[in-house]
Design a protein around this motif. Structure first.
Motif, mmCIF file in Angstrom:
data_model
loop_
_atom_site.group_PDB
_atom_site.id
_atom_site.type_symbol
_atom_site.label_atom_id
_atom_site.label_comp_id
_atom_site.label_asym_id
_atom_site.label_seq_id
_atom_site.Cartn_x
_atom_site.Cartn_y
_atom_site.Cartn_z
ATOM 1 N N ASP A 159 0.839 -1.203 0.000
ATOM 2 C CA ASP A 159 0.000 0.000 0.000
ATOM 3 C C ASP A 159 0.873 1.252 0.000
ATOM 4 O OD1 ASP A 159 -2.689 0.746 -0.143
ATOM 5 O OD2 ASP A 159 -2.765 1.271 1.979
ATOM 6 N N ARG A 160 1.957 1.203 0.758
ATOM 7 C CA ARG A 160 2.871 2.348 0.815
ATOM 8 C C ARG A 160 3.534 2.572 -0.542
ATOM 9 N NH1 ARG A 160 8.275 3.501 1.637
ATOM 10 N NH2 ARG A 160 8.686 5.416 2.826
ATOM 11 N N ALA A 161 3.954 1.488 -1.199
ATOM 12 C CA ALA A 161 4.584 1.621 -2.518
ATOM 13 C C ALA A 161 3.612 2.256 -3.513
ATOM 14 C CB ALA A 161 5.040 0.255 -3.015
ATOM 15 N N HIS A 162 2.345 1.875 -3.400
ATOM 16 C CA HIS A 162 1.334 2.444 -4.283
ATOM 17 C C HIS A 162 1.165 3.937 -4.029
ATOM 18 C CE1 HIS A 162 -3.059 2.144 -5.943
ATOM 19 N NE2 HIS A 162 -2.275 2.883 -6.684
ATOM 20 N N TYR A 163 1.045 4.314 -2.766
ATOM 21 C CA TYR A 163 0.861 5.734 -2.454
ATOM 22 C C TYR A 163 2.128 6.544 -2.740
ATOM 23 C CZ TYR A 163 -3.783 5.312 -0.414
ATOM 24 O OH TYR A 163 -5.133 5.122 -0.247
ATOM 25 N N ALA A 164 3.294 5.923 -2.580
ATOM 26 C CA ALA A 164 4.531 6.618 -2.940
ATOM 27 C C ALA A 164 4.559 6.895 -4.441
ATOM 28 C CB ALA A 164 5.748 5.779 -2.526
ATOM 29 N N GLY A 165 4.074 5.939 -5.231
ATOM 30 C CA GLY A 165 3.942 6.168 -6.666
ATOM 31 C C GLY A 165 2.946 7.269 -6.957
ATOM 32 N N ASP A 166 1.907 7.340 -6.137
ATOM 33 C CA ASP A 166 0.916 8.407 -6.314
ATOM 34 C C ASP A 166 1.530 9.786 -6.104
ATOM 35 O OD1 ASP A 166 -0.973 6.564 -6.845
ATOM 36 O OD2 ASP A 166 -2.059 6.758 -4.964
ATOM 37 N N LEU A 167 2.522 9.879 -5.227
ATOM 38 C CA LEU A 167 3.181 11.169 -5.014
ATOM 39 C C LEU A 167 3.772 11.684 -6.326
ATOM 40 C CD1 LEU A 167 5.128 10.980 -1.618
ATOM 41 C CD2 LEU A 167 3.301 12.563 -2.245
ATOM 42 N N ALA A 168 4.532 10.808 -6.987
ATOM 43 C CA ALA A 168 5.115 11.204 -8.275
ATOM 44 C C ALA A 168 4.023 11.432 -9.318
ATOM 45 C CB ALA A 168 6.093 10.128 -8.744
ATOM 46 N N ALA A 169 3.000 10.578 -9.292
ATOM 47 C CA ALA A 169 1.911 10.727 -10.255
ATOM 48 C C ALA A 169 1.190 12.060 -10.060
ATOM 49 C CB ALA A 169 0.927 9.572 -10.112
ATOM 50 N N ASN A 170 0.977 12.451 -8.806
ATOM 51 C CA ASN A 170 0.327 13.737 -8.540
ATOM 52 C C ASN A 170 1.177 14.899 -9.031
ATOM 53 O OD1 ASN A 170 -2.143 13.009 -7.346
ATOM 54 N ND2 ASN A 170 -1.152 12.623 -5.385
ATOM 55 N N GLY A 171 2.500 14.741 -8.959
ATOM 56 C CA GLY A 171 3.383 15.777 -9.507
ATOM 57 C C GLY A 171 3.199 15.922 -11.010
ATOM 58 N N VAL A 172 3.063 14.781 -11.696
ATOM 59 C CA VAL A 172 2.830 14.808 -13.146
ATOM 60 C C VAL A 172 1.464 15.426 -13.448
ATOM 61 C CG1 VAL A 172 2.544 13.385 -15.202
ATOM 62 C CG2 VAL A 172 4.335 12.833 -13.553
ATOM 63 N N VAL A 173 0.459 15.075 -12.644
ATOM 64 C CA VAL A 173 -0.875 15.642 -12.829
ATOM 65 C C VAL A 173 -0.839 17.155 -12.653
ATOM 66 C CG1 VAL A 173 -3.205 15.753 -11.834
ATOM 67 C CG2 VAL A 173 -2.100 13.542 -12.169
#
Length: 316
Positions: A159-173
């Motif tokens: 779950d943490r790996a997924h949300y950590a990926g979301d951090l970078a994804a939110n930056g792209v968004v």
């Protein structure tokens, strides 16, 4: 297997940490969905749509982890003598499937918008919501890291790996929303959504591999195996280790092995040596379950059933 009150405390603290952080994960996912749904309605941004879809699946994944860690924490019973730890691997497997679905949906929508760009309205709201999302997600990842160090939970780690990926994804968004709103380049917004899709797909592969390794009983890393044999052979009365078998069941490491002892030792003396070896292993791996079989050095016949010694390398 050797147990002690301190080990019970370690397990209890770890389970409490995972229960608390999974509640937090569900709460953050619900809040992010509400914020991004508002931002999507105000802006029509495809990258925010991508982020909203990801957060919706985050909620499903977090709910899966919420229930999985509670099931995995149940003590061993008559039907599950090795405990319920693999429930975490099953939750991670489901999570990987949800992320794959999210990546495909977002990728398809991004390609459609690249072929048919649409303007983005109310960009300020979109930027504000994504900034809040980054702050909340960063805080959640930090809390999950703390819980993971306490518990060693694979489900929380996934779950943490997924949300950590979301951090970078939110930056792209964020880049996509700014490009579409303030630079009059809606095609960049769609491209940002496509980058998010690729990022999620790559992250899902990592989660899938970790879950599969647990479910097929992959051995622990070589470094841990070396630590195990080193700890056992620290006693000069133990002259060899063979048939070492390791696997993970959730956060618990299962360790089995045969050791070579002096044939003339009494059963009581051999037992004392084995218990000392178990305690050294538990000092290095507090969440381990240890089973050691003593063999008389030079006098033991090959044995071990379906996974006998002829198939196992000597690790001395």
């Amino acid at each position: 297997m050797t147990s002690a009150p301190s080990l019970i405390d370690i397990h209890a603290e770890g389970h409490a940490a995972t229960r608390a952080v999974t509640r937090l994960s569900v709460g953050v996912a619900v809040l992010l969905i509400a914020l991004k749904a508002f931002a999507l309605g105000a802006s029509g941004s495809v990258s925010i749509l991508a982020s909203l879809a990801d957060s919706a699946l985050d909620l499903l994944a977090s709910l899966g982890v919420f229930f999985a860690v509670r099931w995995a924490a149940m003590p061993a019973d008559e039907d599950h003598r090795y405990g319920h730890g693999k429930g975490e691997a099953l939750a991670a497997l489901v999570q990987a499937g949800l992320v794959f679905a999210s990546a495909l949906f977002i990728g398809w929508e991004a390609v459609q918008r690249m072929l048919d760009p649409r303007p983005i309205a109310s960009g300020y709201w979109g930027v504000l919501v994504i900034l809040i999302s980054i702050a909340l997600t960063g805080w959640l990842v930090w809390m999950q890291g703390r819980a993971m160090r306490q518990s060693g939970s694979m489900a929380v780690a996934a779950d943490r790996a997924h949300y950590a990926g979301d951090l970078a994804a939110n930056g792209v968004v964020l880049i996509g929303v700014i490009s579409g709103s303030f630079l009059a380049a809606p095609g960049l917004d769609a491209a940002a959504g496509l980058v998010v899709a690729v990022w999620l797909f790559w992250g899902a592969l990592s989660v899938l591999k970790t879950a599969a390794d647990h479910l097929v009983d992959r051995a622990v890393p070589d470094a841990d195996r070396i630590t195990i044999t080193t700890a056992v052979l620290a006693d000069p009365r133990i002259s060899g280790v063979h048939q070492l078998r390791t696997r993970m069941a959730g956060s618990a490491m299962m360790i089995q092995m045969h050791i070579d002892l002096e044939p003339t030792l009494t059963l009581e003396a051999a037992h004392a040596i084995v218990v000392e070896a178990e305690n050294r292993l538990l000092a290095a791996f507090p969440r381990a379950d240890v089973l050691i079989h003593a063999d008389p050095r030079g006098r033991a016949e090959s044995h071990g059933g379906a996974f006998g010694e002829k198939e196992q390398p000597d690790l001395n």
